[in-house]
Design a protein around this motif. Structure first.
Motif, short mmCIF file in Angstrom:
data_model
loop_
_atom_site.label_atom_id
_atom_site.label_comp_id
_atom_site.label_asym_id
_atom_site.label_seq_id
_atom_site.Cartn_x
_atom_site.Cartn_y
_atom_site.Cartn_z
N MET A 1 0.84 -1.17 0.00
CA MET A 1 0.00 0.00 0.00
C MET A 1 0.89 1.24 0.00
O MET A 1 1.93 1.27 0.64
N ILE A 2 0.43 2.26 -0.72
CA ILE A 2 1.12 3.55 -0.75
C ILE A 2 0.19 4.59 -0.14
O ILE A 2 -0.98 4.67 -0.53
N VAL A 3 0.69 5.37 0.79
CA VAL A 3 -0.07 6.48 1.37
C VAL A 3 0.83 7.70 1.29
O VAL A 3 1.98 7.66 1.74
N ARG A 4 0.31 8.78 0.69
CA ARG A 4 1.07 10.02 0.60
C ARG A 4 0.16 11.19 0.96
O ARG A 4 -1.03 11.16 0.65
N ASN A 5 0.73 12.22 1.51
CA ASN A 5 0.00 13.41 1.89
C ASN A 5 0.33 14.54 0.92
O ASN A 5 1.51 14.80 0.64
N GLU A 8 2.64 17.30 2.36
CA GLU A 8 4.01 16.79 2.53
C GLU A 8 4.71 16.65 1.18
O GLU A 8 5.89 16.99 1.06
N CYS A 9 4.01 16.17 0.17
CA CYS A 9 4.60 16.02 -1.17
C CYS A 9 4.98 17.37 -1.76
O CYS A 9 5.94 17.48 -2.53
N LEU A 28 1.62 12.91 -7.05
CA LEU A 28 1.39 11.97 -5.94
C LEU A 28 1.74 10.53 -6.31
O LEU A 28 2.15 9.76 -5.46
N ASP A 33 6.12 4.08 -9.20
CA ASP A 33 5.17 3.39 -8.33
C ASP A 33 4.61 2.13 -9.00
O ASP A 33 3.88 1.36 -8.37
#
Length: 131
Positions: A1-5, A8-9, A28, A33
């Motif tokens: 799983m990938i989680v990004r904000n 933050e990015c 994102l 990926d």
């Protein structure tokens, strides 16, 4: 799983600004990926006009904030875009993208996936993924 904000990015090299100041984009999801597509949040700045022609990519765009317009160059047709609208450049449509009074924020999906290092060429396109 990938989680990004998103916020933050925007503090990393995933945040890209157009050289002409017309837009900025937070990448994102990118080619590395390994999903086959990329996903960006892009802000089109108010009062701007950008020539785009994705000859090597298909782009789907969902506007979730603000308003703008897309003018297809081949037929001169102007498509007004507002929050809740989407458009698909499924024919590699050469176009003008304009941000209206408050600009617009859009979610974009590209296929093939962007690497994050692309720069719009003079003709408005990105180079093919393997270049």
């Amino acid at each position: 799983m990938i989680v990004r904000n998103l916020d933050e990015c925007r503090k990393t090299d995933r945040f890209v600004k157009a050289e002409n100041g017309n837009w900025d984009s937070t990448r994102l999801m990118l080619a590395d990926d390994n999903c086959g597509f990329s996903f960006n949040i892009t802000r089109i700045h108010p009062g701007t006009e950008t020539h785009i022609h994705y000859k090597n990519h298909i782009e789907a765009v969902f506007c979730y904030e603000g308003e703008g317009e897309v003018e297809t160059i081949a037929d001169g047709k102007i498509h007004k875009i507002k929050a809740g609208d989407m458009y698909l450049l499924d024919q590699h449509d050469e176009h003008w993208l304009r941000g209206k009074e408050k600009g617009m924020t859009v979610a974009c999906v590209f296929s093939p996936a962007l690497t994050g290092r692309e720069v719009h060429r003079e003709d408005g396109s990105y180079a093919p993924a393997d270049d």
